[in-house]
Design a protein around this motif. Structure first.
Motif, PDB file in Angstrom:
ATOM      1  N   ARG A  98       0.826  -1.214   0.000  1.00  0.00           N
ATOM      2  CA  ARG A  98       0.000   0.000   0.000  1.00  0.00           C
ATOM      3  C   ARG A  98       0.858   1.261   0.000  1.00  0.00           C
ATOM      4  N   ILE A  99       1.870   1.299   0.860  1.00  0.00           N
ATOM      5  CA  ILE A  99       2.686   2.514   0.977  1.00  0.00           C
ATOM      6  C   ILE A  99       3.529   2.727  -0.281  1.00  0.00           C
ATOM      7  N   ILE A 100       4.153   1.687  -0.795  1.00  0.00           N
ATOM      8  CA  ILE A 100       4.979   1.868  -2.006  1.00  0.00           C
ATOM      9  C   ILE A 100       4.098   2.238  -3.196  1.00  0.00           C
ATOM     10  N   ARG A 101       2.893   1.684  -3.284  1.00  0.00           N
ATOM     11  CA  ARG A 101       1.976   2.071  -4.359  1.00  0.00           C
ATOM     12  C   ARG A 101       1.652   3.561  -4.306  1.00  0.00           C
ATOM     13  N   ARG A 102       1.634   4.138  -3.123  1.00  0.00           N
ATOM     14  CA  ARG A 102       1.364   5.583  -3.026  1.00  0.00           C
ATOM     15  C   ARG A 102       2.435   6.365  -3.785  1.00  0.00           C
ATOM     16  N   MET A 103       3.705   5.960  -3.680  1.00  0.00           N
ATOM     17  CA  MET A 103       4.780   6.669  -4.402  1.00  0.00           C
ATOM     18  C   MET A 103       4.709   6.424  -5.897  1.00  0.00           C
ATOM     19  N   ILE A 104       4.143   5.286  -6.283  1.00  0.00           N
ATOM     20  CA  ILE A 104       4.010   4.966  -7.712  1.00  0.00           C
ATOM     21  C   ILE A 104       2.777   5.664  -8.292  1.00  0.00           C
ATOM     22  N   ASP A 105       1.649   5.545  -7.614  1.00  0.00           N
ATOM     23  CA  ASP A 105       0.379   6.013  -8.183  1.00  0.00           C
ATOM     24  C   ASP A 105       0.033   7.470  -7.884  1.00  0.00           C
ATOM     25  N   GLU A 106       0.530   8.015  -6.789  1.00  0.00           N
ATOM     26  CA  GLU A 106       0.221   9.412  -6.462  1.00  0.00           C
ATOM     27  C   GLU A 106       1.271  10.380  -7.009  1.00  0.00           C
ATOM     28  N   CYS A 107       2.368   9.853  -7.519  1.00  0.00           N
ATOM     29  CA  CYS A 107       3.381  10.680  -8.166  1.00  0.00           C
ATOM     30  C   CYS A 107       3.295  10.447  -9.671  1.00  0.00           C
ATOM     31  N   ASP A 108       3.593  11.449 -10.461  1.00  0.00           N
ATOM     32  CA  ASP A 108       3.582  11.324 -11.922  1.00  0.00           C
ATOM     33  C   ASP A 108       2.251  10.749 -12.395  1.00  0.00           C
ATOM     34  N   GLU A 109       1.169  11.397 -11.994  1.00  0.00           N
ATOM     35  CA  GLU A 109      -0.179  10.886 -12.248  1.00  0.00           C
ATOM     36  C   GLU A 109      -0.652  11.057 -13.686  1.00  0.00           C
ATOM     37  N   SER A 110       0.086  11.785 -14.511  1.00  0.00           N
ATOM     38  CA  SER A 110      -0.381  12.041 -15.879  1.00  0.00           C
ATOM     39  C   SER A 110      -0.275  10.818 -16.773  1.00  0.00           C
ATOM     40  N   SER A 111       0.520   9.815 -16.370  1.00  0.00           N
ATOM     41  CA  SER A 111       0.744   8.665 -17.233  1.00  0.00           C
ATOM     42  C   SER A 111       1.171   7.466 -16.394  1.00  0.00           C
ATOM     43  N   THR A 112       0.993   6.273 -16.957  1.00  0.00           N
ATOM     44  CA  THR A 112       1.535   5.080 -16.302  1.00  0.00           C
ATOM     45  C   THR A 112       2.925   4.752 -16.845  1.00  0.00           C
ATOM     46  N   GLN A 113       3.396   5.523 -17.800  1.00  0.00           N
ATOM     47  CA  GLN A 113       4.674   5.236 -18.444  1.00  0.00           C
ATOM     48  C   GLN A 113       5.878   5.934 -17.807  1.00  0.00           C
ATOM     49  N   PHE A 114       5.662   6.972 -17.032  1.00  0.00           N
ATOM     50  CA  PHE A 114       6.777   7.795 -16.554  1.00  0.00           C
ATOM     51  C   PHE A 114       6.762   7.928 -15.027  1.00  0.00           C
ATOM     52  N   LYS A 115       6.999   6.830 -14.335  1.00  0.00           N
ATOM     53  CA  LYS A 115       6.996   6.806 -12.873  1.00  0.00           C
ATOM     54  C   LYS A 115       8.398   7.071 -12.355  1.00  0.00           C
ATOM     55  N   GLN A 116       8.550   8.168 -11.596  1.00  0.00           N
ATOM     56  CA  GLN A 116       9.867   8.584 -11.115  1.00  0.00           C
ATOM     57  C   GLN A 116      10.060   8.358  -9.619  1.00  0.00           C
ATOM     58  N   GLY A 117       9.020   7.955  -8.925  1.00  0.00           N
ATOM     59  CA  GLY A 117       9.154   7.621  -7.512  1.00  0.00           C
ATOM     60  C   GLY A 117       9.079   8.805  -6.579  1.00  0.00           C
ATOM     61  N   GLY A 118       9.454   8.533  -5.322  1.00  0.00           N
ATOM     62  CA  GLY A 118       9.391   9.561  -4.294  1.00  0.00           C
ATOM     63  C   GLY A 118       9.607   8.956  -2.924  1.00  0.00           C
ATOM     64  N   ARG A 119       9.099   9.669  -1.921  1.00  0.00           N
ATOM     65  CA  ARG A 119       9.229   9.240  -0.518  1.00  0.00           C
ATOM     66  C   ARG A 119       7.874   9.335   0.167  1.00  0.00           C
ATOM     67  N   VAL A 120       7.699   8.493   1.184  1.00  0.00           N
ATOM     68  CA  VAL A 120       6.562   8.605   2.095  1.00  0.00           C
ATOM     69  C   VAL A 120       7.136   8.642   3.502  1.00  0.00           C
ATOM     70  N   SER A 121       6.759   9.678   4.246  1.00  0.00           N
ATOM     71  CA  SER A 121       7.160   9.787   5.647  1.00  0.00           C
ATOM     72  C   SER A 121       5.916   9.732   6.508  1.00  0.00           C
ATOM     73  N   SER A 122       6.037   9.049   7.651  1.00  0.00           N
ATOM     74  CA  SER A 122       4.920   8.961   8.592  1.00  0.00           C
ATOM     75  C   SER A 122       5.462   9.077  10.008  1.00  0.00           C
ATOM     76  N   ASN A 123       4.592   8.877  10.974  1.00  0.00           N
ATOM     77  CA  ASN A 123       5.009   8.932  12.369  1.00  0.00           C
ATOM     78  C   ASN A 123       6.046   7.859  12.697  1.00  0.00           C
ATOM     79  N   CYS A 124       6.074   6.774  11.946  1.00  0.00           N
ATOM     80  CA  CYS A 124       6.917   5.634  12.305  1.00  0.00           C
ATOM     81  C   CYS A 124       7.991   5.264  11.287  1.00  0.00           C
ATOM     82  N   ALA A 125       7.908   5.749  10.061  1.00  0.00           N
ATOM     83  CA  ALA A 125       8.864   5.257   9.061  1.00  0.00           C
ATOM     84  C   ALA A 125       9.056   6.248   7.925  1.00  0.00           C
ATOM     85  N   ASP A 126      10.215   6.111   7.283  1.00  0.00           N
ATOM     86  CA  ASP A 126      10.504   6.810   6.034  1.00  0.00           C
ATOM     87  C   ASP A 126      10.692   5.743   4.961  1.00  0.00           C
ATOM     88  N   TRP A 127       9.903   5.828   3.885  1.00  0.00           N
ATOM     89  CA  TRP A 127       9.941   4.895   2.763  1.00  0.00           C
ATOM     90  C   TRP A 127      10.504   5.621   1.545  1.00  0.00           C
TER      91      TRP A 127
END
Length: 173
Positions: free
Chosen positions: A136-165
């Protein structure tokens, strides 16, 4: 004539002597158990997209996600205990490869995926499914970033109270 020896406690009334002999010292106060370490709270998650750099398509991004989540499923990350495992990293998962996983000519892109526990938290890595924590968390960096296309996924980070992904495709040529 011998002096008369009084037995110990003879000067006290019998009821008081009985009470003193039957009283045990009080037990030491019990130390309460330490509180449970904090757990991840999805309401604290914040996505930060790279919006630049190497890109891959969503299918390859999900393949890298599944590899990472499968590799570490069941592993416990614990920031509440000294010298415990706090970071998991895949060391790079090859995509856009020549041959099976780059067996013939290597891979053009390596996806770096990692998670680091923080703030005294403790949690167990769950699986790759969309409703399981890792997937679920890694999909957030895939699907919520670079939302204009499924071809150009550049990634990112997710930070929460307990972890940095981190999900980061990189050139490997």
């Amino acid at each position: 004539m011998r002096p008369r020896v009084r037995p110990p406690l003879a000067h006290l009334p019998p009821a008081r002597v009985l009470h003193l002999r039957q009283t045990a010292p009080p037990p030491p106060p019990q130390t309460p158990p330490p509180p449970d370490p904090p757990k991840p709270n999805r309401d604290t998650e914040k996505v930060d997209c790279y919006n630049s750099g190497q890109f891959i398509n969503r299918g390859l991004a999900i393949e890298a996600l599944e590899y990472f989540c499968d590799e570490f499923e069941g592993t416990v990350l614990d920031a509440s205990v000294a010298n415990s495992k706090r970071t998991l990293s895949n060391g790079g998962y090859g995509v856009h490869c020549i041959g099976e996983h780059g067996s013939i000519g290597g891979c053009f892109v390596e996806v770096q995926i990692s998670v680091t526990v923080k703030n005294g938290c403790k949690f167990k890595m769950e699986g790759k499914g969309a409703n399981q924590e890792c997937g679920r968390i890694i999909r957030r960096m895939i699907d919520e970033c670079d939302e204009s296309s499924t071809q150009f996924k550049q990634g990112g980070r997710v930070s929460s109270n307990c972890a940095d992904w981190r999900f980061d495709p990189n050139n490997n040529w």
